[in-house]
Motif scaffolding. Structure first.
Motif, mmCIF file in Angstrom:
data_model
loop_
_atom_site.group_PDB
_atom_site.id
_atom_site.type_symbol
_atom_site.label_atom_id
_atom_site.label_comp_id
_atom_site.label_asym_id
_atom_site.label_seq_id
_atom_site.Cartn_x
_atom_site.Cartn_y
_atom_site.Cartn_z
ATOM 1 N N MET A 149 0.802 -1.229 0.000
ATOM 2 C CA MET A 149 0.000 0.000 0.000
ATOM 3 C C MET A 149 0.835 1.278 0.000
ATOM 4 N N PRO A 150 1.930 1.381 0.775
ATOM 5 C CA PRO A 150 2.724 2.623 0.710
ATOM 6 C C PRO A 150 3.279 2.913 -0.685
ATOM 7 N N LEU A 151 3.428 1.874 -1.512
ATOM 8 C CA LEU A 151 3.882 2.085 -2.889
ATOM 9 C C LEU A 151 2.731 2.549 -3.777
ATOM 10 N N LEU A 152 1.531 1.981 -3.550
ATOM 11 C CA LEU A 152 0.370 2.350 -4.354
ATOM 12 C C LEU A 152 -0.173 3.724 -3.972
ATOM 13 N N LEU A 153 -0.056 4.080 -2.718
ATOM 14 C CA LEU A 153 -0.618 5.332 -2.220
ATOM 15 C C LEU A 153 0.487 6.137 -1.543
ATOM 16 N N SER A 154 1.523 6.406 -2.299
ATOM 17 C CA SER A 154 2.730 7.023 -1.735
ATOM 18 C C SER A 154 2.498 8.443 -1.222
ATOM 19 N N ALA A 155 1.450 9.117 -1.685
ATOM 20 C CA ALA A 155 1.174 10.476 -1.220
ATOM 21 C C ALA A 155 0.839 10.512 0.265
ATOM 22 N N TYR A 156 0.449 9.373 0.838
ATOM 23 C CA TYR A 156 0.028 9.337 2.238
ATOM 24 C C TYR A 156 0.981 8.512 3.114
ATOM 25 N N ARG A 157 2.229 8.403 2.711
ATOM 26 C CA ARG A 157 3.184 7.628 3.503
ATOM 27 C C ARG A 157 3.346 8.171 4.919
ATOM 28 N N GLY A 158 3.133 9.453 5.093
ATOM 29 C CA GLY A 158 3.256 10.039 6.425
ATOM 30 C C GLY A 158 1.975 9.984 7.229
ATOM 31 N N ASP A 159 0.899 9.436 6.664
ATOM 32 C CA ASP A 159 -0.399 9.376 7.352
ATOM 33 C C ASP A 159 -0.778 7.912 7.571
ATOM 34 N N GLU A 160 -0.375 7.381 8.722
ATOM 35 C CA GLU A 160 -0.603 5.961 9.014
ATOM 36 C C GLU A 160 -2.089 5.609 9.051
ATOM 37 N N ALA A 161 -2.937 6.547 9.488
ATOM 38 C CA ALA A 161 -4.373 6.267 9.593
ATOM 39 C C ALA A 161 -4.976 5.997 8.218
ATOM 40 N N VAL A 162 -4.628 6.835 7.237
ATOM 41 C CA VAL A 162 -5.149 6.657 5.873
ATOM 42 C C VAL A 162 -4.641 5.341 5.281
ATOM 43 N N LEU A 163 -3.361 5.063 5.451
ATOM 44 C CA LEU A 163 -2.794 3.829 4.910
ATOM 45 C C LEU A 163 -3.443 2.605 5.545
ATOM 46 N N ARG A 164 -3.683 2.660 6.847
ATOM 47 C CA ARG A 164 -4.292 1.521 7.535
ATOM 48 C C ARG A 164 -5.707 1.252 7.002
ATOM 49 N N VAL A 165 -6.467 2.320 6.804
ATOM 50 C CA VAL A 165 -7.819 2.174 6.252
ATOM 51 C C VAL A 165 -7.758 1.617 4.833
ATOM 52 N N ALA A 166 -6.826 2.130 4.026
ATOM 53 C CA ALA A 166 -6.700 1.679 2.641
ATOM 54 C C ALA A 166 -6.310 0.202 2.572
ATOM 55 N N VAL A 167 -5.417 -0.252 3.474
ATOM 56 C CA VAL A 167 -5.007 -1.662 3.506
ATOM 57 C C VAL A 167 -6.206 -2.559 3.814
ATOM 58 N N THR A 168 -6.957 -2.217 4.852
ATOM 59 C CA THR A 168 -8.118 -3.043 5.234
ATOM 60 C C THR A 168 -9.176 -3.059 4.136
ATOM 61 N N ALA A 169 -9.421 -1.899 3.544
ATOM 62 C CA ALA A 169 -10.430 -1.819 2.474
ATOM 63 C C ALA A 169 -10.032 -2.692 1.292
ATOM 64 N N THR A 170 -8.758 -2.667 0.914
ATOM 65 C CA THR A 170 -8.288 -3.488 -0.209
ATOM 66 C C THR A 170 -8.382 -4.968 0.116
ATOM 67 N N GLN A 171 -8.044 -5.349 1.327
ATOM 68 C CA GLN A 171 -8.148 -6.755 1.734
ATOM 69 C C GLN A 171 -9.597 -7.244 1.682
ATOM 70 N N LEU A 172 -10.534 -6.367 2.051
ATOM 71 C CA LEU A 172 -11.951 -6.748 1.990
ATOM 72 C C LEU A 172 -12.427 -6.940 0.559
ATOM 73 N N ALA A 173 -11.906 -6.138 -0.376
ATOM 74 C CA ALA A 173 -12.368 -6.205 -1.758
ATOM 75 C C ALA A 173 -11.679 -7.292 -2.573
ATOM 76 N N MET A 174 -10.524 -7.780 -2.111
ATOM 77 C CA MET A 174 -9.703 -8.665 -2.929
ATOM 78 C C MET A 174 -10.377 -9.977 -3.355
ATOM 79 N N PRO A 175 -11.204 -10.639 -2.496
ATOM 80 C CA PRO A 175 -11.823 -11.902 -2.931
ATOM 81 C C PRO A 175 -12.700 -11.772 -4.179
ATOM 82 N N TYR A 176 -13.066 -10.548 -4.528
ATOM 83 C CA TYR A 176 -13.849 -10.316 -5.749
ATOM 84 C C TYR A 176 -13.136 -10.884 -6.972
#
Length: 531
Positions: A110-137
């Motif tokens: 995720m820090p590579l895909l969303l590098s603009a938010y590397r300094g914002d752990e909260a945004v990255l954490r949300v993005a990681v969980t959201a992607t994991q939820l969508a992946m089985p699609y």
């Protein structure tokens, strides 16, 4: 069914899905604007969406149809069902394993895909969980794509075109529920991405039911790399890459945009609009062409194959050019009138419109690639389209990266460079595909075809002039029709009507020809409930 009827069935059902998808995007934009949560959502949906377009919307099905259809013709329905079962079991195992691996590695990816938010752990954490939820699609779409190929081989296009509506229904539901049950933006994002996976199970289940109704029995078994599976994969994997060149280009653009806050949201909103004519026309015609071209080439009817391709390109351009013109001439009018509300501002609309204009002139090429690829698939040649697709991707990476960083260094929006490179690479891909077909005399534009395309271009030019005048008086029209939403509907409707009149006036089409192409082909039948 005739080519036009098949295309209209596909396009009409896809239109319903796209309208709901547009409603979903309006709700997303109003909820998240072009802020961190919207960037997180687009990142979470990026990989599943790419595979959905590659598989569920036709490229994998296009490559699978000749394999399945060939076995069915040579060895019968039972052998074809065994081939499909073996391919489905193997591909499902591979993709499911790939999904699990990505879910495990996502905190580092995720820090590579969303590098603009590397300094914002909260945004990255949300993005990681959201992607994991969508992946089985992705795994669900593997099954859905193969089942769609089975249905399309039998000439049944309606169900495979209709099931994607559940992605929009399922993801729209939690967005609407959030207005009844107040929740934070991250919580709503989790609801929406979980709904993506739920929709995948629904789509796969409905397609399985449709195949069973057709009398084809498929079975999941221990995955084995059998000769039939090897042959199917040899065609399907490069075929999916070739048919999805534009999606790979879009992925590259989004990865580069991850370094700019809000840029990914801009690309997502522009992407959703320029994908509309591709989903309605390009994919529909592509799916309808493959069985017809396969039949022509197997029978040695090269003249019939050329005529089919002429009809397909003409039909594609007749529907695509006016859409591309509208997106190029009045992008701000369309976006500001429909999307600007809630957290999405007019400034967001202006930035998105600038990017959309650069995507718009590539739209005809995106659709043409969908039409020019099936002749290769029908002859079981997926190697060269794959090479051309890879060449287009390399072009996008090199030119897009250069323009992105150069424009950014000049104080301009780097996303414009990504859009320009994506459209240019689409035309490069078309030139390679079309040049090969003409060089090998598989297809060569006839004088009648050239004349028709010229008349379609003339009708599009007249419509462009009218839309340009409307765009200049955007605010006046908004006041005249009391609401900008009403104004854009009236303008687009009037533009479409003017275009239709010009097509008839310039004799690009005639009433008799319209009736002829919509007439059911002799011997065609439509089973109850499927068409």
């Amino acid at each position: 069914m005739s080519l036009a009827r098949n295309t209209i069935v596909q396009a009409t059902l896809t239109l319903g899905s796209r309208i709901l998808g547009f409603a979903r995007d309006l709700a997303l934009s109003a909820r998240f604007g072009q802020g961190p949560m919207m960037d997180a959502f687009t990142t979470a949906l990026m990989l599943p969406n790419m595979f959905r377009r590659l598989f569920a919307e036709g490229a994998f099905a296009q490559a699978f149809v000749p394999v399945y259809g060939g076995v069915r013709a040579r060895e019968g329905d039972e052998a074809a069902a065994v081939t499909a079962s073996e391919a489905m079991s193997f591909m499902l195992a591979v993709v499911a394993g790939f999904c699990i691996l990505l879910q495990l590695l996502m905190p580092w990816i995720m820090p590579l895909l969303l590098s603009a938010y590397r300094g914002d752990e909260a945004v990255l954490r949300v993005a990681v969980t959201a992607t994991q939820l969508a992946m089985p699609y992705l795994a669900c779409m593997t099954v859905a794509s193969l089942l769609s190929g089975v249905l399309n081989t039998a000439g049944k296009f309606a169900l495979s075109a209709a099931v994607p509506v559940f992605l929009n229904l399922c993801t729209l539901a939690p967005l609407l529920a959030a207005y009844v049950v107040p929740a934070s933006q991250p919580t709503v994002l989790m609801w929406v991405t979980a709904a993506v996976t739920v929709s995948g199970f629904i789509q796969a289940g409905l397609l399985w039911w449709g195949v069973r109704r057709l009398g084809v029995t498929l079975k999941l078994s221990v995955p084995r790399l059998t000769p039939n599976v090897k042959r199917a994969l040899a065609l399907a994997v490069p075929g999916a890459l070739a048919g999805g060149a534009m999606q790979v280009n879009s992925l590259v653009s989004q990865v580069l945009a991850g370094s700019d806050e809000g840029a990914r949201s801009v690309i997502y909103n522009a992407d959703r609009l320029y994908q509309l004519p591709l989903g309605l026309i390009g994919v529909a015609i592509g799916l309808a062409l493959v069985p017809r071209l396969t039949k022509a080439f197997v029978a040695g009817d090269h003249e019939g194959g050329r005529k089919t391709l002429d009809d397909g390109i003409t039909l594609a351009m007749a529907f695509t050019l006016p859409a591309a013109v509208a997106l190029f001439v009045i992008p701000f009018f369309i976006i500001d009138a429909t999307v600007t509300r809630g957290a999405f501002t007019s400034a967001d609309a202006a930035r998105t419109a600038d990017v959309l204009r650069q995507f718009a002139w590539g739209v005809p090429a995106f659709v043409l690639a969908k039409v020019l690829t099936p002749p290769f698939f029908a002859r079981e040649d997926t190697r060269r389209p794959m090479i051309y697709a890879v060449s287009a991707v390399v072009f996008t990476i090199v030119v897009g990266s250069g323009l992105f960083f150069w424009l950014s260094s000049q104080g301009m929006d780097g996303v414009l460079g990504l859009a320009i490179a994506t459209s240019l690479s689409a035309w490069v891909n078309v030139a390679l595909l079309g040049g090969t077909l003409m060089r090998e005399d598989v297809w060569r534009p006839s004088p009648a075809f050239v004349s028709r395309i010229a008349r379609v271009l003339l009708a599009s030019a007249v419509m462009a002039g009218a839309l340009l005048a409307a765009g200049i008086h955007y605010e006046t029209l908004g006041r005249l029709f009391l609401a900008k939403e009403v104004a854009v509907l009236v303008v687009c409707g009037a533009g479409a009507a003017l275009y239709g009149v010009c097509l008839l006036a310039f004799r690009a089409v005639t009433i008799r020809e319209l009736k002829a192409v919509l007439r059911r082909e002799p011997g065609a039948s439509v089973p109850s409930g499927l068409e």
